[in-house]
Design a protein around this motif. Structure first.
Motif, short mmCIF file in Angstrom:
data_model
loop_
_atom_site.label_atom_id
_atom_site.label_comp_id
_atom_site.label_asym_id
_atom_site.label_seq_id
_atom_site.Cartn_x
_atom_site.Cartn_y
_atom_site.Cartn_z
N GLY A 98 0.82 -1.20 0.00
CA GLY A 98 0.00 0.00 0.00
C GLY A 98 0.86 1.25 0.00
O GLY A 98 0.57 2.22 -0.73
N ALA A 99 1.92 1.24 0.80
CA ALA A 99 2.83 2.38 0.84
C ALA A 99 3.47 2.62 -0.52
O ALA A 99 3.58 3.76 -0.99
CB ALA A 99 3.92 2.13 1.90
N PHE A 100 3.86 1.53 -1.18
CA PHE A 100 4.49 1.67 -2.50
C PHE A 100 3.52 2.27 -3.51
O PHE A 100 3.84 3.23 -4.23
CB PHE A 100 4.99 0.31 -2.98
N PHE A 101 2.31 1.71 -3.58
CA PHE A 101 1.35 2.16 -4.60
C PHE A 101 0.80 3.56 -4.32
O PHE A 101 0.34 4.23 -5.25
CB PHE A 101 0.20 1.16 -4.71
N VAL A 102 0.86 4.01 -3.08
CA VAL A 102 0.42 5.37 -2.77
C VAL A 102 1.56 6.37 -2.97
O VAL A 102 1.38 7.44 -3.56
CB VAL A 102 -0.11 5.46 -1.32
N MET A 103 2.75 6.01 -2.54
CA MET A 103 3.85 6.99 -2.49
C MET A 103 4.58 7.16 -3.82
O MET A 103 5.15 8.23 -4.07
CB MET A 103 4.83 6.62 -1.38
N MET A 104 4.58 6.16 -4.68
CA MET A 104 5.23 6.35 -5.98
C MET A 104 4.51 7.40 -6.82
O MET A 104 5.15 8.29 -7.39
CB MET A 104 5.32 5.01 -6.72
N PRO A 105 3.16 7.35 -6.91
CA PRO A 105 2.49 8.45 -7.64
C PRO A 105 2.72 9.81 -6.99
O PRO A 105 2.86 10.81 -7.69
CB PRO A 105 1.00 8.05 -7.57
N VAL A 106 2.77 9.84 -5.66
CA VAL A 106 3.04 11.11 -4.97
C VAL A 106 4.41 11.63 -5.37
O VAL A 106 4.58 12.83 -5.63
CB VAL A 106 2.96 10.91 -3.44
N ASN A 123 0.19 16.96 3.00
CA ASN A 123 -0.27 16.25 1.81
C ASN A 123 -0.94 14.94 2.25
O ASN A 123 -0.28 14.06 2.81
CB ASN A 123 0.91 15.95 0.89
N PRO A 124 -2.24 14.79 2.07
CA PRO A 124 -2.95 13.63 2.63
C PRO A 124 -2.47 12.31 2.04
O PRO A 124 -2.41 11.30 2.76
CB PRO A 124 -4.42 13.90 2.28
N PHE A 125 -2.12 12.30 0.76
CA PHE A 125 -1.66 11.04 0.15
C PHE A 125 -0.28 10.66 0.67
O PHE A 125 0.01 9.48 0.90
CB PHE A 125 -1.66 11.17 -1.37
N TYR A 126 0.57 11.67 0.83
CA TYR A 126 1.90 11.42 1.38
C TYR A 126 1.80 10.89 2.81
O TYR A 126 2.44 9.90 3.18
CB TYR A 126 2.73 12.70 1.35
N SER A 127 0.95 11.51 3.61
CA SER A 127 0.78 11.06 5.01
C SER A 127 0.18 9.66 5.06
O SER A 127 0.56 8.85 5.91
CB SER A 127 -0.12 12.05 5.77
N LEU A 128 -0.75 9.38 4.14
CA LEU A 128 -1.36 8.04 4.11
C LEU A 128 -0.32 6.98 3.77
O LEU A 128 -0.25 5.93 4.42
CB LEU A 128 -2.50 8.02 3.09
N GLY A 129 0.50 7.26 2.77
CA GLY A 129 1.55 6.30 2.39
C GLY A 129 2.54 6.08 3.51
O GLY A 129 2.97 4.95 3.77
N LEU A 130 2.89 7.17 4.19
CA LEU A 130 3.82 7.05 5.31
C LEU A 130 3.20 6.25 6.45
O LEU A 130 3.87 5.44 7.11
CB LEU A 130 4.22 8.45 5.80
N ILE A 180 14.22 11.95 6.51
CA ILE A 180 15.28 12.94 6.30
C ILE A 180 15.00 13.78 5.05
O ILE A 180 15.07 15.01 5.09
CB ILE A 180 16.65 12.25 6.17
N TYR A 181 14.68 13.10 3.94
CA TYR A 181 14.57 13.80 2.65
C TYR A 181 13.13 14.11 2.24
O TYR A 181 12.90 14.99 1.43
CB TYR A 181 15.25 12.98 1.56
N ARG A 182 12.16 13.38 2.74
CA ARG A 182 10.74 13.57 2.43
C ARG A 182 10.49 13.68 0.93
O ARG A 182 9.84 14.61 0.45
CB ARG A 182 10.20 14.79 3.17
#
Length: 211
Positions: A98-106, A123-130, A180-182
């Motif tokens: 889930g983290a991969f599929f959410v955070m790669m598009p972000v 960013n709601p999608f970034y926070s969700l992936g994290l 660190i890099y976000r």
């Protein structure tokens, strides 16, 4: 046969089948072992559940009396039962993916819109992936601790356990670099690589049994 019966006084805490251990017993112990084995075998032969239970209880008494040093504690037994029933490492693969599929598009959207500047937790999608990544990592740590308690040692003694350790190290590295890099991509790729390593650890090549 099953090695249910400890050898009294054996410095290596050896357990043997009933026929093999009898030569190591004194007359009183022989009667005790024979009674337990007799009840258990007779109950199995006749299908008498009450006799089977009597044999199990007598056998357990013998094990506690003569083999207590190698009998796992209740906490270790409970930890192993929870570990085996929960399949926590397998379930952790779901939020890692889930983290991969959410955070790669972000990451890709941020790269083209904001030239890859550090992402905000707003960013709601970034926070969700994290959140997916952190939850999956927490599940993995919990499962690893259960395995540690159940085995009574650091679980890095075979190929399966080494891969579990590597998977958690990869997940942790992805999380650290993300914080660190976000940029979104460290956690995304860390989650994907963790799933791959966990998947390899579950191949039939590796023995998952807790020794």
């Amino acid at each position: 046969g099953l090695r249910f019966y400890p050898v009294p006084g054996d410095e290596n805490n050896t357990w043997k089948v009933h026929q093999e251990v009898r030569s190591s017993l004194d007359p009183q112990q022989t009667a005790q072992y024979d009674a337990a084995y007799g009840a258990l075998s007779a109950g199995i032969r006749t299908g008498d559940n009450s006799q089977i239970m009597a044999g199990i209880i007598q056998t357990a008494d013998i094990q506690r009396e003569f083999g207590a040093e190698v009998i796992p504690s209740k906490s270790r037994i409970d930890a192993e039962l929870a570990y085996n029933r929960g399949h926590i490492f397998s379930w952790s693969m779901v939020p890692f993916l889930g983290a991969f599929f959410v955070m790669m598009p972000v990451f890709l959207v941020n790269l083209f819109r904001n030239q890859g500047r550090p992402l905000s937790f707003r960013n709601p999608f970034y926070s969700l992936g994290l959140l997916f990544h952190v939850s999956a990592f927490g599940m993995g740590i919990f499962a690893y601790v259960l395995r540690w308690i159940a085995s009574g040692r650091a679980p890095i003694s075979n190929g399966h356990e080494s891969l579990l350790f590597i998977a958690l190290a990869v997940a942790l590295a992805g999380l650290i670099f993300e914080l660190i890099y976000r940029m979104s991509v460290p956690a995304a790729l860390g989650g994907l690589l963790t799933v791959i390593v966990l998947g390899v650890s579950m191949l039939s090549t590796f023995d998952p049994a807790i020794g």
